[in-house]
Design a protein around this motif. Structure first.
Motif, mmCIF file in Angstrom:
data_model
loop_
_atom_site.group_PDB
_atom_site.id
_atom_site.type_symbol
_atom_site.label_atom_id
_atom_site.label_comp_id
_atom_site.label_asym_id
_atom_site.label_seq_id
_atom_site.Cartn_x
_atom_site.Cartn_y
_atom_site.Cartn_z
ATOM 1 N N HIS A 186 -3.609 0.516 13.139
ATOM 2 C CA HIS A 186 -2.358 1.263 13.137
ATOM 3 C C HIS A 186 -1.536 0.967 14.387
ATOM 4 O O HIS A 186 -0.300 0.920 14.331
ATOM 5 N N GLN A 187 -2.216 0.780 15.537
ATOM 6 C CA GLN A 187 -1.498 0.446 16.760
ATOM 7 C C GLN A 187 -0.826 -0.925 16.634
ATOM 8 O O GLN A 187 0.338 -1.109 17.024
ATOM 9 N N ASP A 188 -1.564 -1.877 16.069
ATOM 10 C CA ASP A 188 -0.988 -3.211 15.851
ATOM 11 C C ASP A 188 0.201 -3.135 14.895
ATOM 12 O O ASP A 188 1.227 -3.798 15.104
ATOM 13 N N LEU A 189 0.052 -2.321 13.849
ATOM 14 C CA LEU A 189 1.136 -2.160 12.884
ATOM 15 C C LEU A 189 2.355 -1.516 13.539
ATOM 16 O O LEU A 189 3.499 -1.925 13.285
ATOM 17 N N ALA A 190 2.118 -0.523 14.413
ATOM 18 C CA ALA A 190 3.229 0.144 15.092
ATOM 19 C C ALA A 190 3.962 -0.830 16.015
ATOM 20 O O ALA A 190 5.196 -0.842 16.067
ATOM 21 N N ASP A 191 3.214 -1.648 16.751
ATOM 22 C CA ASP A 191 3.846 -2.637 17.635
ATOM 23 C C ASP A 191 4.673 -3.637 16.834
ATOM 24 O O ASP A 191 5.801 -3.984 17.214
ATOM 25 N N GLU A 192 4.107 -4.105 15.726
ATOM 26 C CA GLU A 192 4.809 -5.078 14.898
ATOM 27 C C GLU A 192 6.070 -4.467 14.288
ATOM 28 O O GLU A 192 7.134 -5.095 14.256
ATOM 29 N N ALA A 193 5.941 -3.207 13.798
ATOM 30 C CA ALA A 193 7.097 -2.541 13.190
ATOM 31 C C ALA A 193 8.193 -2.292 14.219
ATOM 32 O O ALA A 193 9.390 -2.425 13.923
ATOM 33 N N THR A 194 7.809 -1.941 15.449
ATOM 34 C CA THR A 194 8.796 -1.719 16.511
ATOM 35 C C THR A 194 9.600 -2.986 16.788
ATOM 36 O O THR A 194 10.836 -2.953 16.914
ATOM 37 N N THR A 235 -0.915 6.361 7.101
ATOM 38 C CA THR A 235 -1.041 7.524 7.991
ATOM 39 C C THR A 235 -2.030 8.520 7.418
ATOM 40 O O THR A 235 -2.839 9.108 8.146
ATOM 41 N N CYS A 272 8.881 -4.534 6.141
ATOM 42 C CA CYS A 272 8.547 -3.424 7.042
ATOM 43 C C CYS A 272 8.228 -2.160 6.244
ATOM 44 O O CYS A 272 7.269 -1.447 6.546
ATOM 45 N N ALA A 284 4.460 -0.393 6.503
ATOM 46 C CA ALA A 284 4.321 0.937 7.111
ATOM 47 C C ALA A 284 4.554 1.993 6.042
ATOM 48 O O ALA A 284 5.683 2.380 5.763
#
Length: 466
Positions: free
Chosen positions: A128-136, A66, A57, A61
């Motif tokens: 980035h949205q896919d990465l945010a969902d995966e990280a969440t 960013t 993770c 990220a």
């Protein structure tokens, strides 16, 4: 049972308080017991999996991702007003028959690059949205796993460590409140009117000019401090003798004229012979305040040629300065001939980057004090080896150095801030090359453009600031 046996059992039973006593064998001289743990075995594999997931993770990220999105947004924010400005400028130009075709060509290129920026922005935002969902999801799983693992902390070691960390944080805040620490020294605020150097976009201009394929070495750009009426003029210096020497500067009234290869007012000659005393040696040339600065022919000195009076003055460099192609910019496959002295311009004026024998080949930076009789001003020494560098340029008092990555990419990897003396070997800004080699590179503070001369092509890039 003997007294010895009783004493030994008395010593063992407290140690076995957490265990079930299943069998006891007594003898005259020894005793033994078989023990079974009443606690579950600690799941080491689950802890290792949680550690690996946390590491993955962290590696996925990163702040750099960013920063990439912020750079694209900043680029789009700057490009749209620039497009409007370019349209207004082109509407005012009067190049006769050149106007219609070139203006449409420039606007078409601008729109195409903006559409490319939109496409990249959309794809990056989705990534980035896919990465945010995966990280969440990963964080939720990790939280659940760690809560399960905390059940094995029967001695409450973790809770005590957390309490100690909170206590230490509160103590630090208390100390800082009573005795505030001084802030670290940083660059002076307002040193750069544009903010921090963030990225390079483009190319904005890519042209062979009026001599396509000829004169591999040269330089071009704009005068950062032009005379009245010459604000839109561009200049070009080509090394017309052996890719090493030149004796004139070629002027163009507009960028469109340079692209089309229509030189008005034409050439301004330094001397009729090429090469000879005080003519140009090497491609690292700049124009500032109506004067051309360059490496004098066969000298460890800077020449200043006044385009109006046609007079030449010289600035002698320190003893031991490398010249005559002994201190070139290089990469693994090639060195760029006669690049011993690199002249550069920025918001404050003219600089020279070179190396000396006493500095063991490391880059040296000096300010060239302006005037009809210029002098060498303050000097800074760096720890970057010149032959590991392919080019340098200045922006807001900061020297940037590039290196060759491959035939398509150049990296701005190093910076030296003349205001603070700080060096950074991890700048990490990449330039998309149109030709394998960049023979000269110079920043124009007038429009925040980076002008490159690449294997006889003229290329410009937009510099993005914070």
């Amino acid at each position: 049972m003997s007294l010895c046996s009783i004493m030994k059992l008395g010593a063992i039973i407290p140690l076995c308080a957490l265990f079930t006593l299943t069998q006891q064998t007594a003898s005259l001289d020894k005793c033994a017991c078989e023990l079974f743990s009443s606690e579950k075995a600690f799941p080491h594999d689950k802890l290792e999996t949680a550690q690996n997931n946390a590491s993955d993770c962290n590696s996925n990220a990163t702040p750099q991702k960013t920063f990439e999105l912020e750079s694209l947004l900043l680029g789009l924010e700057r490009r749209l007003p620039q497009l409007v400005e370019d349209v207004e400028v082109l509407e005012k130009e009067n190049d006769g028959e050149l106007y219609g075709a070139l203006s449409l060509h420039v606007i078409e290129n601008e729109l195409f690059e903006i559409m490319q920026l939109f496409d990249k922005l959309n794809s990056t935002a989705q990534a980035h949205q896919d990465l945010a969902d995966e990280a969440t999801q990963q964080l939720q799983d990790l939280r659940s796993d760690m809560q399960d693992l905390e059940k094995f902390d029967t001695m409450q070691v973790v809770k005590r460590q957390q309490a100690n960390q909170r206590l230490k944080r509160d103590l630090d805040q208390c100390k800082n409140g009573i005795h505030p620490t001084s802030r670290p020294t940083g660059p002076p605020k307002g040193a750069c009117p544009h903010g921090q150097f963030l990225n390079i976009t483009g190319p904005r201009v890519y042209t062979a000019g009026e001599y396509p394929g000829s004169y591999k070495y040269g330089a071009w750009g704009r005068d950062p401090k032009p005379e009245a009426g010459k604000e839109n003029w561009h200049w070009l210096v080509m090394l017309t003798a052996s890719n090493r020497y030149s004796n004139y500067v070629r002027l163009y009234s507009t960028l469109s004229s340079l692209i089309a290869g229509v030189s008005v007012p034409g050439n301004v000659q330094i001397h009729a012979s090429n090469p000879t005393t005080n003519t140009i040696q090497g491609p690292n040339v700049v124009l500032y305040g109506g004067a051309l600065y360059y490496n004098c022919y066969n000298k460890d000195a800077i020449c200043r040629f006044n385009l109006t009076t046609k007079s030449v003055t010289t600035v002698t460099l320190p003893k031991g300065t490398r010249y005559n192609s002994k201190g070139n910019f290089c990469h693994l496959d090639e060195c760029y001939l006669y690049t011993d002295l690199d002249l550069a311009t920025d918001e404050s004026g003219v600089w020279v980057i070179y190396t000396t024998t006493q500095d063991f080949g490391n880059l040296v930076l000096s300010k060239v004090e302006k005037g009809e009789n210029p002098e060498l001003g303050q000097t800074w020494r760096t720890s970057v080896y010149k032959q590991s560098v392919t080019n340098t340029f200045m922006a807001c008092g900061v020297m940037y150095a590039t290196r060759y990555v491959d035939k398509n990419t150049e990296e701005i990897f190093y910076s030296f801030d003349s205001a603070t003396g700080r060096e950074n070997f991890n700048v990490g800004i990449f330039i998309n090359k149109m030709s394998p080699n960049i023979q000269s590179l110079n920043y124009s503070p007038v429009d925040q453009m980076l002008h490159a001369y690449c294997d006889s092509y003229m290329v410009s890039y937009k510099v993005l600031f914070e």
